[in-house]
Design a protein around this motif. Structure first.
Motif, PDB file in Angstrom:
ATOM      1  N   ASP A   9       0.807  -1.227   0.000  1.00  0.00           N
ATOM      2  CA  ASP A   9       0.000   0.000   0.000  1.00  0.00           C
ATOM      3  C   ASP A   9       0.838   1.275   0.000  1.00  0.00           C
ATOM      4  OD1 ASP A   9      -2.550  -0.917  -0.286  1.00  0.00           O
ATOM      5  OD2 ASP A   9      -2.784  -1.352   1.852  1.00  0.00           O
ATOM      6  N   THR A  10       1.998   1.194   0.627  1.00  0.00           N
ATOM      7  CA  THR A  10       2.842   2.388   0.687  1.00  0.00           C
ATOM      8  C   THR A  10       3.535   2.655  -0.648  1.00  0.00           C
ATOM      9  OG1 THR A  10       4.783   1.155   1.398  1.00  0.00           O
ATOM     10  CG2 THR A  10       3.332   1.980   3.139  1.00  0.00           C
ATOM     11  N   PHE A  90       5.170   0.577 -14.130  1.00  0.00           N
ATOM     12  CA  PHE A  90       5.627   1.957 -13.901  1.00  0.00           C
ATOM     13  C   PHE A  90       4.475   2.833 -13.416  1.00  0.00           C
ATOM     14  CE2 PHE A  90       9.883   3.390 -15.045  1.00  0.00           C
ATOM     15  CZ  PHE A  90      10.446   2.260 -15.602  1.00  0.00           C
ATOM     16  N   ARG A  91       3.342   2.749 -14.134  1.00  0.00           N
ATOM     17  CA  ARG A  91       2.267   3.702 -13.863  1.00  0.00           C
ATOM     18  C   ARG A  91       1.518   3.434 -12.568  1.00  0.00           C
ATOM     19  NH1 ARG A  91      -1.540   4.219 -18.160  1.00  0.00           N
ATOM     20  NH2 ARG A  91      -0.755   2.361 -19.203  1.00  0.00           N
ATOM     21  N   VAL A  92       1.557   2.184 -12.082  1.00  0.00           N
ATOM     22  CA  VAL A  92       0.928   1.911 -10.785  1.00  0.00           C
ATOM     23  C   VAL A  92       1.798   2.430  -9.631  1.00  0.00           C
ATOM     24  CG1 VAL A  92       0.519   0.048  -9.112  1.00  0.00           C
ATOM     25  CG2 VAL A  92      -0.602  -0.016 -11.334  1.00  0.00           C
ATOM     26  N   PHE A  93       3.115   2.286  -9.762  1.00  0.00           N
ATOM     27  CA  PHE A  93       3.970   2.511  -8.597  1.00  0.00           C
ATOM     28  C   PHE A  93       4.813   3.782  -8.613  1.00  0.00           C
ATOM     29  CE2 PHE A  93       3.278  -2.120  -8.841  1.00  0.00           C
ATOM     30  CZ  PHE A  93       2.687  -2.305  -7.599  1.00  0.00           C
ATOM     31  N   CYS A  94       5.093   4.337  -9.791  1.00  0.00           N
ATOM     32  CA  CYS A  94       6.073   5.428  -9.841  1.00  0.00           C
ATOM     33  C   CYS A  94       5.425   6.784 -10.088  1.00  0.00           C
ATOM     34  CB  CYS A  94       7.111   5.150 -10.920  1.00  0.00           C
ATOM     35  SG  CYS A  94       8.020   3.630 -10.643  1.00  0.00           S
ATOM     36  N   ASN A 202       7.295  -8.883  -2.628  1.00  0.00           N
ATOM     37  CA  ASN A 202       7.749  -7.754  -3.456  1.00  0.00           C
ATOM     38  C   ASN A 202       8.323  -8.195  -4.797  1.00  0.00           C
ATOM     39  OD1 ASN A 202       9.927  -8.913  -2.112  1.00  0.00           O
ATOM     40  ND2 ASN A 202      11.082  -7.006  -1.963  1.00  0.00           N
ATOM     41  N   LEU A 203       8.047  -9.460  -5.166  1.00  0.00           N
ATOM     42  CA  LEU A 203       8.583 -10.004  -6.427  1.00  0.00           C
ATOM     43  C   LEU A 203       7.557  -9.921  -7.554  1.00  0.00           C
ATOM     44  CD1 LEU A 203      10.578 -11.750  -8.142  1.00  0.00           C
ATOM     45  CD2 LEU A 203       9.622 -13.769  -7.000  1.00  0.00           C
ATOM     46  N   ILE A 204       7.998  -9.394  -8.702  1.00  0.00           N
ATOM     47  CA  ILE A 204       7.194  -9.417  -9.926  1.00  0.00           C
ATOM     48  C   ILE A 204       8.049 -10.083 -11.000  1.00  0.00           C
ATOM     49  CG2 ILE A 204       6.099  -8.036 -11.749  1.00  0.00           C
ATOM     50  CD1 ILE A 204       5.521  -5.857  -9.761  1.00  0.00           C
ATOM     51  N   VAL A 205       7.474 -11.051 -11.702  1.00  0.00           N
ATOM     52  CA  VAL A 205       8.208 -11.719 -12.784  1.00  0.00           C
ATOM     53  C   VAL A 205       7.480 -11.450 -14.092  1.00  0.00           C
ATOM     54  CG1 VAL A 205       9.045 -13.932 -13.678  1.00  0.00           C
ATOM     55  CG2 VAL A 205       8.928 -13.557 -11.201  1.00  0.00           C
ATOM     56  N   GLU A 228      -2.438  -9.319  -4.831  1.00  0.00           N
ATOM     57  CA  GLU A 228      -2.593  -7.888  -4.493  1.00  0.00           C
ATOM     58  C   GLU A 228      -1.996  -7.014  -5.601  1.00  0.00           C
ATOM     59  OE1 GLU A 228      -1.266 -10.175  -2.283  1.00  0.00           O
ATOM     60  OE2 GLU A 228      -3.193 -10.363  -1.226  1.00  0.00           O
ATOM     61  N   ILE A 229      -0.795  -7.369  -6.041  1.00  0.00           N
ATOM     62  CA  ILE A 229      -0.151  -6.596  -7.116  1.00  0.00           C
ATOM     63  C   ILE A 229      -0.946  -6.744  -8.410  1.00  0.00           C
ATOM     64  CG2 ILE A 229       1.922  -6.435  -8.584  1.00  0.00           C
ATOM     65  CD1 ILE A 229       3.588  -7.155  -6.090  1.00  0.00           C
ATOM     66  N   ILE A 230      -1.363  -7.973  -8.713  1.00  0.00           N
ATOM     67  CA  ILE A 230      -2.097  -8.213  -9.968  1.00  0.00           C
ATOM     68  C   ILE A 230      -3.411  -7.441  -9.983  1.00  0.00           C
ATOM     69  CG2 ILE A 230      -3.318  -9.979 -11.337  1.00  0.00           C
ATOM     70  CD1 ILE A 230      -0.233 -10.113 -11.568  1.00  0.00           C
ATOM     71  N   SER A 231      -4.131  -7.421  -8.875  1.00  0.00           N
ATOM     72  CA  SER A 231      -5.426  -6.725  -8.901  1.00  0.00           C
ATOM     73  C   SER A 231      -5.225  -5.217  -9.037  1.00  0.00           C
ATOM     74  CB  SER A 231      -6.282  -7.083  -7.684  1.00  0.00           C
ATOM     75  OG  SER A 231      -5.653  -6.649  -6.512  1.00  0.00           O
ATOM     76  N   THR A 232      -4.124  -4.693  -8.514  1.00  0.00           N
ATOM     77  CA  THR A 232      -3.849  -3.256  -8.687  1.00  0.00           C
ATOM     78  C   THR A 232      -3.496  -2.941 -10.142  1.00  0.00           C
ATOM     79  OG1 THR A 232      -2.931  -3.333  -6.459  1.00  0.00           O
ATOM     80  CG2 THR A 232      -2.630  -1.300  -7.674  1.00  0.00           C
ATOM     81  N   LEU A 233      -2.712  -3.801 -10.762  1.00  0.00           N
ATOM     82  CA  LEU A 233      -2.384  -3.599 -12.183  1.00  0.00           C
ATOM     83  C   LEU A 233      -3.654  -3.690 -13.039  1.00  0.00           C
ATOM     84  CD1 LEU A 233       0.875  -5.755 -12.375  1.00  0.00           C
ATOM     85  CD2 LEU A 233       0.753  -3.271 -12.643  1.00  0.00           C
ATOM     86  N   ASN A 234      -4.541  -4.617 -12.675  1.00  0.00           N
ATOM     87  CA  ASN A 234      -5.807  -4.767 -13.403  1.00  0.00           C
ATOM     88  C   ASN A 234      -6.651  -3.496 -13.365  1.00  0.00           C
ATOM     89  OD1 ASN A 234      -6.059  -7.253 -14.739  1.00  0.00           O
ATOM     90  ND2 ASN A 234      -6.329  -8.322 -12.785  1.00  0.00           N
TER      91      ASN A 234
END
Ligand SMILES: *Cc1c(COP(=O)(O)O)cnc(C)c1O
Length: 352
Positions: A9-10, A90-94, A202-205, A228-234
């Motif tokens: 979340d952070t 990039f666009r979700v996190f940066c 914290n791993l993305i492949v 969690e990461i996948i649903s945010t990217l979605n």
């Protein structure tokens, strides 16, 4: 390096956290397979095979990929090539003008381009002389705005695998995300990092159907990460980012996985042959060990040899502008006949 516990979340940008995603017709009504009359999406009703919108979540493709890779469909996001997948990350996190990422040259050029597009600082930490991670300098480059470290393994253009222990070090000591680009994993005897997703939140492949699967033309990239990461990217992906023709073609290919494996086996045999033959060419000084479907070689004068090959109708990649790669050419493994044509050309250049 380690300051607090990893917390997804952070890392997510505020605007993405609060985003209400577009809800498409196909999101609101999901077919259970029974016969229905579809008057919801303003499509042309006359059947031609592609008159309907594609499945926005590509369920069939994910189902077969999940079974083959032994993950859950909730661990998978598909994109219009890895390039779209990387852009979504990039666009979700940066946050533009605020955050930074770390890339590790010599490596794939797209991380840097995506920094430019998204206005994100690219902190470059060179690989060591043997193309491995410089953990100490990576650690020094991390600050509170470092969101992602991009590791390409097997690495393009060098071909080598990045040591497991040093990637483990990053994953356990860095509070941001570690993206491992495995575009060439199918050519490697090493295990994929997708098998360790549960161990590292914290791993993305990322992987692709462009290389080993022989489907560069359909544009299908794959991202494996925590649900969690996948649903945010979605949340931020374009609703129909993978078209119907691509989904159909990918499904077909995945159903014939034996054929893919046979082609990969052939390419590995031919890589070994080409490697040995290249070493016999007088102006080739070194061929770097490769776990991918290409070989990087150091020559006496890369610009000259590149032009000579071009004049003989053979296009290779001159990688000399990359750090640690002066006077190198990258040869993709072709068919046996194409590799023979390359060798004939190299021998005739050497003899001239
Ligand atoms: C070729 C390649 C890709 C593939 O990108 P697509 O957009 O899926 O075709 C990704 N990463 C690396 C390192 C590559 O060399």
């Amino acid at each position: 390096m380690k300051i607090t516990q990893f917390n997804i979340d952070t890392l997510i940008r505020d605007n993405v956290k609060h985003l209400k995603p577009y809800s498409s017709a196909r999101d609101e009504y999901v077919s259970d397979g029974s016969e229905m009359v579809f008057l919801d999406a303003n499509e042309n009703p006359f059947e031609n095979g592609v008159n309907r919108y594609p499945d926005p979540l590509q369920r069939k493709v994910k189902e077969i990929l999940a079974a083959q890779k032994k993950v859950s469909p909730t661990n998978i996001l598909l994109g219009n090539g890895s390039d779209e997948v990387l852009d979504l990350i990039f666009r979700v996190f940066c946050e533009p003008k605020e955050d930074n990422i770390i890339s590790l040259p010599p490596t794939y050029g797209m991380y840097k381009v995506l920094c430019g597009i998204n206005n994100i600082e690219n902190r470059e930490v060179l690989l060591t002389e043997d193309f491995q991670l410089d953990i100490e300098n990576i650690a020094k480059s991390i600050d509170e705005h470092t969101k992602i470290i991009f590791v390409c393994s097997p690495n393009n253009p060098t071909g080598n695998t990045i040591a497991t222990s040093s990637i483990e070090q990053l994953l356990t000591s860095f509070n941001g995300l570690v993206v491992i680009d495995e575009a060439y994993i199918d050519f490697s005897a090493n295990e994929s990092w997708i098998n360790r997703l549960e161990q590292f939140p914290n791993l993305i492949v990322t992987q692709t159907l462009s290389k080993a699967y022989g489907l560069a033309g359909i544009r299908l990239g794959v991202c494996y990460a925590s649900p969690e990461i996948i649903s945010t990217l979605n949340k931020i992906k374009p609703p129909y980012n993978v078209n119907e023709l691509t989904q159909k073609r990918a499904l077909e290919r995945l159903q014939h996985i034996k054929q893919v494996k046979e082609e990969v086996a052939q390419l590995l045999t031919d890589r070994k042959k080409l490697n040995a033959a290249l070493l016999e060419v007088p102006f080739i000084e070194e061929v770097f060990p490769s776990d991918a479907n290409f070989l990087l070689a150091r020559v006496d004068d890369a610009n000259k040899r590149y032009d000579q090959l071009l004049a003989k109708g053979i296009v290779v990649r001159n990688r000399s502008t990359q750090p640690l790669c002066d006077n190198t050419l990258r040869f993709t493994i072709g068919t046996a006949q194409e590799n023979q044509q390359l060798m004939d050309a190299l021998r005739s250049i050497a003899a001239s």
